[in-house]
Design an enzyme around this catalytic site. Structure first.
Site: not given
Lengths: 498, 503
Positions: A126, A192, A194
């Site tokens: 996807e 991730d 951040d």
């Protein structure tokens, strides 16, 4: 629209292939992208797109009619894009040039496909596009790199994300008789990190901005997580990618990692997660002793960074901010002694305050054991340096994550891979922006050698693409060896049956 | 044309494969010998048993599994569960250790083995049943594993031949400190470790309870249980999947199929403690739509909440309507009255809209319309607490579900205060229950508080037995018990006693 008809169809082309930009016929048979749009065809789509996107163009300086007129005046020759200080990074023309000339579709394809021959690993993957009008288009999939490239050039997404490989083609999901026939099968394990999660301890910047000082947080996070993934879990193919503004992503691409279910992903996220509780929760690190070997190793890595990054650069307890430090100390006697000392000289830098703890404790103001104090200090070091992961991203097989090499719409920087061998030298502010790269192409001068040079090779994107290519090659090599062994085994098995 | 049929058997050899003769030939199977108390149920049983044994053994095991499920549903701690289950296991499915030297050792194990496989047949048909069966069997296995004799357990584990590499002495010496630090054991405590792929022990990895090296987890001996249990579940799940695929080809006369389908049906709703007897409460005259407002004082909090929301908004969303309709049906409100009730409650709505969009659903819930199965089954069963607790939580504007679960702590307190519970201690303990996810304990606590006087009375009088005051696990039971308690002395005190709540 000077660049809309650039007859340069293959930024993903083989680097050894020589393509003459000026004379090249886009339909010539030796070009891997046989389905690249012919100029006429491209022209029509472009006009449509222009109509579509003109309204969305936020830049007032670029009046809706001006570029159109220009495009009629100018011949369909590759012309440098007029990059002015007024250009925004997601201008349609800039994005188009970026996807046409710079984005390494070929390696992206190989990376996700795990072999040179198109397979379901890529075809059932996807992709999700964020379009210039902020519409979000999920469940896109492409049989080949060319098709992905073509849709990027047509839709000019400001960015796109990569999701899992599904059991069937994501585009066919609604035609299935049973909903259960459409389920995610595999995806890289992703992380991730951040900077927002560090806002309560960084003093140099806030919000979206970063500087070299606070990038150090990301550097240490990468070091700690990378070594844990390699040594503890035995993963080999880990790629770190700059997220374009103030963070980093990790893609763990080993087959073993790709095929993990949610429970296993959750286990790894839990293993690596340390800080519990929100901003209001008080002490956020409370680890058991003896320290787990992973934490012990992390602490050893982080100690230095604590000295340099936290105490010297961030100076988190300067002036009246020392209250938080006091709260983290378990010993009331020591606390009040330190309080007194710091109240009288609040301007002491954090480094001195940190060493004050030991000095004051040694002078007798300690009601607990020195071991308790040491552990509390270790906890503080971890609280200020240990990686703060956005764990939810890692826990789900079907979580989408921004693709490497797309442009961050806010900063214009390309999401380039970070070489972990030289992680200390990585400079987020030195990462090229898309406009800078396009200028570099134009400024590039041919050095008479016969060898045809790809557009990305003319720019400062080259080292990053080279790194990516090397990474992908390593991954492909292992996949090939694995499948080779498997095939051999199957053959042997068959042989034995007869 | 002459047909050359090469597959035909030489007539002289035909007798050997005559199916009729084969069928009545003496079975070549032999009785299995059970060395260990625990069983991974790898080999299916092969010997013969009587039809009666087939059924009773299965029912006994089913009883054990339903009790286990009730325990988990009541949020009993592992210790409470094992204490509660001891007597039940001894009664229905005893399984003694080798050291007991009991005569019936082999028989007990045979029964355990056979009953497991019978239920496997009965519960492999649907995904739902499989998942539930596997969960409960795992619980049972864990329970038995825990209280197994230490040495016998060790032998059993060894017999499984799980691919665990034992950590050798020299490696142990080399990694000594790290092993000790990771596995939270005390220094000097002699221990053994296994080496397995970390993927096999994700929970231990998640809690950082094991040492990891290059993808291998070093699992201490005492964490062995989670390994064995995980392996048990994994194998059982795989086997159930296979059974499900083989099931359509089950070769049998029609003696077993009815038993199996009966078993799976009774497993389908062991917790729906609702029975039609709940609907008929002596002393309570026929309920009309008008009476609901008054009766709602006796409703459990979930239904009171629905009722108040309905009164406040003159509307309820679909799932709330469904939950409430079924409850009202459960307390004995007839279909006609129920339709009247909803029509009047939705007072801002035109008749036309009500007829078109709402009436059908009410009738469907009562089994008045719909497919054959629905009509024959008289619609849906009123929801049990478990059903309500496991449903998706309500979204914006929805009011269904269990308020103890769906409300935030503060909102729950104010809701309880609105229905007249102001006792600080009760509110505080309810809050604690809820934070431990013991929603049901909280609900029962509220019940006991609001019926304190009456419960004391019936206990003192001895008119209600302990089972009549057992934990409430169904909203309709809540209502019935509440109504009876509040109307004591109106000639109905003995009624609960008389008819015994069905289980």
């Amino acid at each position: 629209m000077p660049h809309s008809v650039t007859p340069e169809p293959t930024p993903g082309g083989d680097s050894s292939r020589t393509i003459s930009q000026a004379t090249m016929d886009p339909e010539s048979p030796d070009i891997p992208m046989a389905d690249a749009p012919s100029p006429a065809e491209a022209e029509t789509t472009k006009v449509n797109l222009e109509e579509l996107f003109n309204d969305e163009d936020s830049d007032a300086e670029f009046g809706s009619s001006a570029p159109l007129i220009k495009s009629e005046e100018e011949p369909s020759q590759p012309e440098p894009i007029k990059i002015t200080s007024k250009s925004t990074y997601s201008d349609p023309e800039i994005m188009r040039a970026f996807y046409q000339r710079l984005f390494p579709f070929r390696y992206l394809f190989q990376w996700l496909n795990h072999s040179a021959v198109p397979s379901n690993d890529f075809a059932h993957r996807e992709f999700a596009f964020t379009l210039p009008n902020d519409a979000y288009l999920r469940y896109q999939s492409f049989p080949t790199a060319d098709m992905l490239r073509r849709q990027c050039i047509q839709m000019l997404p400001s960015r796109f994300e990569i999701g899992p490989v599904y059991s069937t083609n994501p585009r066919d999901r609604k035609t299935l008789r049973k909903a259960s026939a459409f389920r995610p099968l595999a995806k890289e394990l992703v992380f991730d990190i951040d900077m927002t999660d560090y806002d309560d301890i960084r003093t140099c910047c806030t919000g979206a901005s970063i500087c070299h000082k606070c990038w150090a947080f990301i550097t240490m996070a990468i070091k700690v997580v990378d070594v844990a993934l390699r040594e503890d879990f035995g993963f080999k193919h880990i790629m770190w990618v700059y997220s374009g503004r103030r963070g980093a992503h990790a893609w763990v691409c080993d087959k073993r990692a790709r095929e993990m279910d949610d429970a296993k992903r959750r286990a790894i996220a839990g293993y690596l997660e340390l800080l519990k509780g929100g901003d209001q929760g008080g002490k956020r690190v409370n680890v058991r002793r003896p320290l787990h070997p992973h934490l012990d190793r992390s602490l050893n890595i982080l100690k230095e960074h604590f000295q340099s990054t936290i105490l010297a650069e961030q100076d988190p307890w300067a002036e009246d901010k020392s209250a938080h430090l006091l709260n983290l100390l378990p010993d009331p006697t020591l606390r009040s002694a330190l309080q007194k000392k710091w109240d009288s000289s609040p301007s002491r830098p954090s480094a001195s305050k940190w060493s004050d703890i030991d000095n004051v404790a040694k002078s007798g103001a300690l009601s607990k054991t020195s071991r308790d104090l040491l552990e509390a200090k270790q906890d503080i070091v971890l609280e200020y340096t240990y990686p703060r992961l956005d764990a939810e991203v890692s826990k789900k097989l079907n979580h989408l994550l921004k693709s490497p090499f797309v442009v961050h719409p806010g900063t214009g920087r390309v999401c380039v891979p970070i070489d972990t061998r030289k992680v200390e030298q990585f400079d987020p502010l030195g990462v090229p922006t898309v406009t800078q790269l396009l200028t570099e192409i134009d400024e590039w001068e041919d050095d008479e050698s016969e060898k045809k040079v790809q557009d990305w090779e003319k720019t400062s994107l080259k080292p990053y693409v080279d790194y990516f290519r090397g990474f992908v090659a390593g991954l492909l090599k292992e996949e090939k060896e694995k499948s080779g062994i498997k095939r051999e085994r199957e053959e042997n098995g068959e042989a034995m049956e007869f | 044309m002459i047909r050359h049929d090469y597959s035909r058997v030489d007539p002289k050899r035909r007798t050997h494969i005559d199916p009729k003769k084969r069928q009545f030939a003496k079975a070549e199977f032999q009785q299995q010998n059970y060395e260990h108390r625990l069983n991974f149920y790898i080999l299916p049983p092969t010997a013969e048993i009587t039809l009666e044994e087939f059924e009773t053994w299965a029912i006994n095991r089913l009883k054990v599994l339903s009790e286990l499920e009730a325990c988990s549903f009541r949020n009993r701690s592992p210790e409470e569960t094992s204490e509660y289950m001891t007597s039940i296991l001894n009664k229905y499915l005893p399984l003694r250790s080798n050291s007991s030297r009991s005569q019936s050792l082999q028989d007990e194990r045979k029964k355990d083995h056979y009953s497991h496989f019978i239920l496997r047949l009965a519960f492999s048909a649907t995904e739902d049943l499989r998942r539930r069966f596997s969960r409960l069997e795992t619980m049972l296995f864990r329970l038995r594993f825990k209280d197994d004799d230490l040495r016998e357990r060790q032998e059993f584990v060894r017999s499984l031949n799980l691919e665990w590499e034992e950590v050798k002495e020299d490696e142990k010496r080399e990694l000594r400190d790290e092993l000790v630090a990771a596995s939270r054991s005390k220094k000097g405590e002699e221990q053994d470790w296994f080496k397995v792929d970390w993927e096999r022990v994700p929970e231990l990895v998640e809690q950082r309870k094991v040492l990891l090296k290059r993808g291998k987890a070093y699992v201490p001996q005492r964490e062995q249980m989670s390994l064995v249990v995980a392996e048990f579940t994994k194998r059982l799940d795989e086997a159930l999947e296979l059974t499900a695929r083989a099931l359509p080809r089950l070769d049998e006369d029609d003696r077993l199929a009815p038993i199996l389908s009966h078993l799976s049906q009774s497993f389908n709703a062991p917790d729906a403690a609702y029975s039609s007897s709940d609907a008929s409460i002596d002393g309570l005259s026929i309920i009309t739509a008008n009476a609901i407002d008054t009766l709602s004082q006796n409703f459990p909090l979930c239904m009171q909440n629905l009722h108040m929301t309905l009164r406040a908004n003159s509307h309820l969303k679909h799932y709330g309507r469904l939950q409430y309709t079924l409850f009202l049906k459960g307390i004995g409100l007839s279909l006609e009255e129920c339709i009247v009730f909803w029509r009047r409650s939705f007072k801002l709505m035109t008749d036309d809209k009500f007829q078109k969009e709402y009436k059908y659903n009410v009738r469907h819930a009562y089994g008045d319309v719909g497919g054959d199965a629905n009509r024959r089954g008289r619609g849906y069963t009123p929801y049990s607490c478990q059903k309500i607790l496991t449903e998706p939580v309500p979204g914006p504007g929805q009011a269904h579900g269990c308020p103890y679960r769906t409300f935030t702590s503060d909102n729950l307190t104010s809701l309880l205060q609105r229905v007249g519970i102001n006792d600080r201690d009760v509110l505080k303990t309810v809050k604690e229950d809820v934070s431990k996810q013991r929603y049901h304990v909280a609900c029962n606590r509220v019940f006991e508080h609001t019926h304190k006087r009456e419960i004391k009375k019936v206990k003192d009088d001895g008119t209600w037995s302990a089972t009549d005051l057992d934990t409430i696990v169904h909203p309709n039971t809540y209502f019935k018990r509440s109504w009876l308690l509040k109307h004591l002395g109106e000639g109905n005190a003995g009624i609960v006693n008389g008819e015994k709540m069905e289980e």
